[in-house]
Design an enzyme around this catalytic site. Structure first.
Site, mmCIF file in Angstrom:
data_model
loop_
_atom_site.group_PDB
_atom_site.id
_atom_site.type_symbol
_atom_site.label_atom_id
_atom_site.label_comp_id
_atom_site.label_asym_id
_atom_site.label_seq_id
_atom_site.Cartn_x
_atom_site.Cartn_y
_atom_site.Cartn_z
ATOM 1 N N GLU A 27 58.612 115.519 38.471
ATOM 2 C CA GLU A 27 58.702 114.397 37.522
ATOM 3 C C GLU A 27 59.299 114.847 36.184
ATOM 4 O O GLU A 27 58.950 114.331 35.125
ATOM 5 C CB GLU A 27 57.337 113.723 37.309
ATOM 6 C CG GLU A 27 56.873 112.887 38.467
ATOM 7 C CD GLU A 27 57.780 111.703 38.778
ATOM 8 O OE1 GLU A 27 58.554 111.307 37.896
ATOM 9 O OE2 GLU A 27 57.722 111.195 39.916
ATOM 10 N N GLY A 28 60.174 115.825 36.239
ATOM 11 C CA GLY A 28 60.803 116.357 35.032
ATOM 12 C C GLY A 28 60.048 117.571 34.550
ATOM 13 O O GLY A 28 58.871 117.485 34.191
#
Length: 592
Positions: free
Chosen positions: A435-436
């Site tokens: 998610e980054g």
């Protein structure tokens, strides 16, 4: 086998004493009285400890297998997934129009904590499905909603998000997957995606892949990305399953952790896809769900820390080694339990103070998401947008660190598979990446979120902290131990922000080289605010004659520890930021 008990007492304290959910002016919150939330959370905790926890070690040791294109999940996962479906746990906050229960997101968040703590890899199957549901619910056509959402809500069908490709992760503008328009309005999707969680498995009858791809002739970079629904099995007009789509799992990643979740290479060979929303607007659809997805990963960080902490405490109470330097505590035994030793106490207090502060921070964030979605509260939307990279980045960094501290509590035993701590460490590690990555979260915070809307959100945050301190400055019991440290930390954060404003325009590297420190600094200030709010609520409960005095006194003592031993880290982070980029960028690439 590791133990786990859902911390329902602390959950209830946060929901009602700190956040006062039933008193908030958010539609649906008026139904969240103490009896209702207690019933939901107690049942979630029971499912977590009795159904999911026993499968956590099983999933880690067996992992998933790929056999002729079919992924088999670990033993017991199918049966547990049926329990989750039948109990309605996959549909808690989903739209009633599509079979959901329509509960606020805060209740979904609290229940998810118990499920993640007990079996993070298993819970990802329904977590990815929930993300696909969110994207289609927000951007899909009416026909797409009617076709896919009821089955996603019930988890009869699974869901995924397909972003990453072999040549690109963070920079999605480099994706090569193509979507060629067809005469019937569909698209032919061709390309390869990697690291797709729950990309193929045997838990659901169908899997609805949401795939980012580029339509030929569109704009370059991220402006040319579109989002497509690409089902594993095509869906007939009557809702029944049709032919197998032209997609397949090309392999399973061998990972450090979360072995029970299938992380797949997905190959699309002219698969039929359906455009979600507008052409070339795929990134907009993706970012709609980012706040919830990244809050969910932040939750994973501290939820793994929670189960690690519980097992560390149990070990420290039982393990006999050495004697208390102030006097023997276990005269009938050969040694005292290690929990008497100051350094073990320091270790455990670091864990406890982080987990309870992180839980408060995450629940607060969940109420802002509810306010944004349920009453179109623009201020809440701007605030959670600002805080999302902090929740994701800071809580997963510290969550992993806390798992390591818990492992350290067990000494050599923590390094063995028998006690389970090494699995918690391995499973928690991924939260800092997906998610980054957390470096990207820090850059997003400093490079985008601080200046967004003219800095309106960060100024509102500073005002919030300032107002809280001012409103409670007459509370002598709160002031010295909580308000004064919070004020000092907030000033450090403001000073860092001023440095970025003054130096960042002259040399952007001066701001970006300090972004990670700023994210951690802001995380500490947020936990400091949460601890001050928890302390105020605990003090009020004691003044009102609460029966469980030990719980509230423990809460205050834990908060004091955080404010005295953890919050001062903001000064160190400020010093690093003020040093600028010179030392960071001193070496040429060839000198590393």
């Amino acid at each position: 086998m590791p133990i786990y008990t859902a911390p329902t007492k602390d959950m209830q304290f946060l929901l009602h004493d700190v956040l006062a959910v039933s008193e908030q002016d958010i539609p649906g919150f008026e139904e969240l009285d103490r009896d209702f939330t207690a019933a939901v959370l107690e049942e979630a905790g029971k499912v977590a400890s009795e159904v999911l926890l026993p499968l956590n070690t099983v999933g880690d040791r067996q992992g998933c297998s790929l056999d002729n294109g079919v992924v088999r999940t670990p033993e017991g996962f199918k049966e547990a997934f049926e329990v989750m479906k039948q109990g309605g746990w996959t549909a808690m906050d989903c739209d009633p129009e599509y079979g959901g229960q329509g509960l606020p997101y805060i209740m979904h968040t609290a229940a998810q904590e118990a499920f993640v703590s007990s079996n993070m890899a298993f819970n990802m199957y329904q977590g990815l499905t929930h993300g696909a549901y969110n994207a289609i619910h927000a951007h899909g056509s009416e026909d797409q909603k009617q076709t896919y959402l009821p089955k996603l809500v019930s988890c009869e069908w699974g869901g995924t998000m397909n972003l990453t490709e072999p040549q690109c992760g963070t920079d999605l503008g480099l994706i090569r997957t193509k979507a060629e328009p067809q005469d019937d309005g569909t698209y032919r999707i061709s390309g390869q995606k990697i690291w797709i969680s729950a990309g193929e498995h045997d838990l659901a009858d169908n899997i609805i892949h949401l795939v980012l791809a580029k339509i030929p002739g569109g704009p370059e970079g991220v402006k040319g990305i579109s989002l497509f629904i690409v089902p594993k099995f095509l869906v007939n007009a009557d809702g029944s399953l049709g032919a197998r789509n032209a997609l397949s799992c090309g392999g399973l990643e061998e990972k450090m952790g979360i072995h029970g979740n299938a992380t797949c290479v997905m190959n699309y060979d002219g698969a039929t896809g359906y455009l979600v929303g507008e052409e070339h607007k795929g990134m907009r659809a993706m970012f709609t769900m980012m706040n919830e997805a990244r809050l969910g990963v932040g939750l994973q960080g501290y939820a793994q820390a929670e189960i690690a902490y519980q097992n560390a405490v149990g070990f420290a109470r039982d393990r006999l080694q050495g004697r208390d330097v102030t006097g023997t505590r276990n005269p009938d035994g050969p040694a005292d339990p290690i929990i008497v030793h100051p350094d073990v106490r320091r270790n455990l207090m670091d864990q406890k103070a982080f987990v309870e502060g992180a839980r408060a921070f995450t629940y607060w964030g969940a109420t802002m998401i509810d306010a944004s979605h349920r009453k179109d509260d623009e201020a809440a939307e701007q605030m959670i947008s600002l805080l999302t990279p902090v929740i994701k980045g800071f809580l997963t960094d510290k969550g992993f660190e806390t798992c390591v501290l818990a492992q350290q509590t067990l000494g050599g035993s923590g390094f063995t598979r028998e006690w389970g701590l090494e699995q918690f460490v391995r499973d928690a590690r991924i939260t800092m990446v997906y998610e980054g990555t957390n470096g990207i979260q820090a850059l997003d915070l400093v490079g985008r979120k601080l200046a967004q809307n003219g800095g309106k959100a960060i100024m509102a945050f500073f005002d919030m902290v300032k107002d809280f301190i001012k409103e409670n400055e007459d509370n002598a019991a709160l002031k010295a131990d909580f308000l004064d440290p919070l004020k000092a930390a907030s000033k450090d954060l403001q000073a860092a922000g001023m440095y970025f404003m003054q130096q960042g325009t002259k040399n952007p590297n001066d701001a970006l080289s300090g972004s990670y420190d700023f994210m951690h600094m802001m995380g500490h200030v947020c936990l400091g605010l949460m601890w001050a709010r928890q302390a105020r609520a605990a003090m009020a409960a004691l003044e009102d004659g609460a029966e469980d005095t030990e719980f509230f006194e423990t809460k205050i003592a834990t908060g004091r520890y955080y404010m005295a031993r953890q919050l001062p880290a903001t000064a160190t982070h400020l010093a690093r930021i003020n040093s600028g980029a010179e030392t960071v960028m001193a070496l040429e690439a060839a000198q590393f």
